[in-house]
Write a protein that holds these residues in place. Structure first.
Motif, PDB file in Angstrom:
ATOM      1  N   HIS A 119       0.848  -1.187   0.000  1.00 52.03           N
ATOM      2  CA  HIS A 119       0.000   0.000   0.000  1.00 52.03           C
ATOM      3  C   HIS A 119       0.888   1.243   0.000  1.00 52.03           C
ATOM      4  O   HIS A 119       1.599   1.495   0.958  1.00 52.03           O
ATOM      5  CB  HIS A 119      -0.868   0.057   1.259  1.00 52.03           C
ATOM      6  CG  HIS A 119      -1.848  -1.061   1.379  1.00 52.03           C
ATOM      7  ND1 HIS A 119      -3.036  -0.926   2.086  1.00 52.03           N
ATOM      8  CD2 HIS A 119      -1.850  -2.323   0.901  1.00 52.03           C
ATOM      9  CE1 HIS A 119      -3.713  -2.057   2.036  1.00 52.03           C
ATOM     10  NE2 HIS A 119      -2.997  -2.924   1.328  1.00 52.03           N
ATOM     11  N   THR A 177      -5.608   1.960   0.219  1.00 51.89           N
ATOM     12  CA  THR A 177      -5.885   1.408   1.545  1.00 51.89           C
ATOM     13  C   THR A 177      -7.373   1.462   1.869  1.00 51.89           C
ATOM     14  O   THR A 177      -7.971   0.469   2.312  1.00 51.89           O
ATOM     15  CB  THR A 177      -5.086   2.167   2.619  1.00 51.89           C
ATOM     16  OG1 THR A 177      -3.690   2.002   2.366  1.00 51.89           O
ATOM     17  CG2 THR A 177      -5.398   1.650   4.010  1.00 51.89           C
ATOM     18  N   TRP A 183      -9.981  -1.608   2.161  1.00 52.68           N
ATOM     19  CA  TRP A 183     -10.760  -1.736   3.397  1.00 52.68           C
ATOM     20  C   TRP A 183     -12.250  -1.879   3.078  1.00 52.68           C
ATOM     21  O   TRP A 183     -12.934  -2.730   3.648  1.00 52.68           O
ATOM     22  CB  TRP A 183     -10.508  -0.517   4.276  1.00 52.68           C
ATOM     23  CG  TRP A 183     -11.466  -0.411   5.435  1.00 52.68           C
ATOM     24  CD1 TRP A 183     -11.435  -1.106   6.607  1.00 52.68           C
ATOM     25  CD2 TRP A 183     -12.611   0.444   5.510  1.00 52.68           C
ATOM     26  NE1 TRP A 183     -12.491  -0.734   7.409  1.00 52.68           N
ATOM     27  CE2 TRP A 183     -13.223   0.210   6.762  1.00 52.68           C
ATOM     28  CE3 TRP A 183     -13.166   1.381   4.649  1.00 52.68           C
ATOM     29  CZ2 TRP A 183     -14.375   0.890   7.164  1.00 52.68           C
ATOM     30  CZ3 TRP A 183     -14.311   2.062   5.041  1.00 52.68           C
ATOM     31  CH2 TRP A 183     -14.904   1.801   6.290  1.00 52.68           C
ATOM     32  N   CYS A 190      -8.691  -5.155   3.960  1.00 54.08           N
ATOM     33  CA  CYS A 190      -7.756  -4.489   4.869  1.00 54.08           C
ATOM     34  C   CYS A 190      -8.415  -4.342   6.231  1.00 54.08           C
ATOM     35  O   CYS A 190      -9.546  -3.851   6.325  1.00 54.08           O
ATOM     36  CB  CYS A 190      -7.362  -3.114   4.316  1.00 54.08           C
ATOM     37  SG  CYS A 190      -6.184  -2.202   5.336  1.00 54.08           S
ATOM     38  N   HIS A 203      -5.448  -1.339  10.516  1.00 52.92           N
ATOM     39  CA  HIS A 203      -4.340  -0.977   9.636  1.00 52.92           C
ATOM     40  C   HIS A 203      -4.583   0.313   8.865  1.00 52.92           C
ATOM     41  O   HIS A 203      -3.630   0.925   8.372  1.00 52.92           O
ATOM     42  CB  HIS A 203      -4.073  -2.101   8.632  1.00 52.92           C
ATOM     43  CG  HIS A 203      -3.522  -3.334   9.242  1.00 52.92           C
ATOM     44  ND1 HIS A 203      -3.707  -4.586   8.706  1.00 52.92           N
ATOM     45  CD2 HIS A 203      -2.776  -3.519  10.370  1.00 52.92           C
ATOM     46  CE1 HIS A 203      -3.109  -5.491   9.449  1.00 52.92           C
ATOM     47  NE2 HIS A 203      -2.555  -4.868  10.483  1.00 52.92           N
ATOM     48  N   VAL A 204      -5.839   0.732   8.746  1.00 50.84           N
ATOM     49  CA  VAL A 204      -6.171   1.828   7.833  1.00 50.84           C
ATOM     50  C   VAL A 204      -5.460   3.125   8.214  1.00 50.84           C
ATOM     51  O   VAL A 204      -4.718   3.704   7.407  1.00 50.84           O
ATOM     52  CB  VAL A 204      -7.696   2.054   7.759  1.00 50.84           C
ATOM     53  CG1 VAL A 204      -8.009   3.277   6.902  1.00 50.84           C
ATOM     54  CG2 VAL A 204      -8.377   0.824   7.181  1.00 50.84           C
ATOM     55  N   TYR A 247      -1.510   2.988   8.126  1.00 51.38           N
ATOM     56  CA  TYR A 247      -1.026   2.957   6.746  1.00 51.38           C
ATOM     57  C   TYR A 247      -1.076   4.348   6.127  1.00 51.38           C
ATOM     58  O   TYR A 247      -0.116   4.795   5.478  1.00 51.38           O
ATOM     59  CB  TYR A 247      -1.874   1.993   5.903  1.00 51.38           C
ATOM     60  CG  TYR A 247      -1.405   0.557   5.907  1.00 51.38           C
ATOM     61  CD1 TYR A 247      -0.866  -0.012   7.050  1.00 51.38           C
ATOM     62  CD2 TYR A 247      -1.523  -0.243   4.776  1.00 51.38           C
ATOM     63  CE1 TYR A 247      -0.456  -1.337   7.058  1.00 51.38           C
ATOM     64  CE2 TYR A 247      -1.104  -1.565   4.770  1.00 51.38           C
ATOM     65  CZ  TYR A 247      -0.573  -2.110   5.926  1.00 51.38           C
ATOM     66  OH  TYR A 247      -0.159  -3.407   5.920  1.00 51.38           O
TER      67      TYR A 247
END
Length: 228
Positions: A47, A53, A57, A62, A66-67, A70
């Protein structure tokens, strides 16, 4: 990543006689994504783009946790890369930053396209970019080759939209040069966050409908085969 693909745009503008031109800049962006996907994709999923991302998601690809990390790292990395580019480019005695490869609409659009036209371009092109990313990384595709169509897709997107917005489809890529180019570019950043993310989310939602049933059918067949 901005240091490689953005560098092609900054240095091509500084040295037009070298002939990299429109096609060369587009290929540089595509090749950067392709090479980086193979270099670090196995570590993080590759990403380099907040829109990617968020799109992944929304497609269920995702995890929630993590969003935000990232996106923060993507923006920090882009800003650091832009700073490095500025340092190198400013070493040329007569260098003028101009827009520093920034994105823009209206007066800041390379072709002077309207805000509405630029918004639609960024939304639609990011939508198709995410559809390609999700499609080439879904079950049933050739394993290990996704980086090639993804990189080529990004090159194609640049060939289409450099005259329109100077091509974003990546909010981090837009943010970094704008911070070095002045308030007028920063004031237009909203479009290059909203449009790409909206396009990516639409792609993620559609892809979830298109690909999830197929993935579920495949899982059921495998489970039935094991039970037999």
């Amino acid at each position: 990543m901005f240091s490689a693909d953005g560098g092609s745009a900054v240095f091509a503008a500084a040295f037009p006689e070298l002939g990299i031109g429109f096609l060369g800049v587009s290929l540089a962006f595509g090749l950067t994504v392709l090479t980086m996907a193979y270099a670090v994709g196995h570590i993080s999923g590759g990403h380099f783009n907040p829109a990617v991302t968020v799109g992944l998601w929304s497609a269920g690809r995702c995890a929630n946790k993590h969003v935000l990390p990232y996106i923060v790292v993507q923006v920090i990395g882009a800003v650091l890369a832009a700073g490095l580019l500025w340092l190198i480019a400013s070493g040329k005695p007569d260098w003028m930053p101009a827009g520093f490869a920034s994105n823009g609409y209206g007066a800041l659009s390379p072709g002077k396209y309207s805000m509405g036209a630029c918004f639609v371009a960024e939304l639609v092109l990011t939508f198709f970019f995410l559809m390609i990313i999700i499609g080439t990384t879904s079950k049933g595709t050739a394993a290990g080759f996704a980086g090639i169509p993804i990189g080529l897709a990004l090159a194609l997107i640049h060939l289409i939209s450099i005259p329109v917005t100077n091509t974003s489809v990546n909010p981090a890529r837009s943010t970094a040069p704008a911070l070095f180019s002045g308030a007028v570019y920063v004031g237009q950043l909203w479009l290059f966050w909203v449009a790409p993310i909206a396009g990516a989310m639409l792609a993620g939602i559609l892809a979830k409908i298109l690909y999830e049933p197929a993935d579920m059918i495949e899982t059921v067949v495998v489970e039935e085969a094991k039970a037999a």
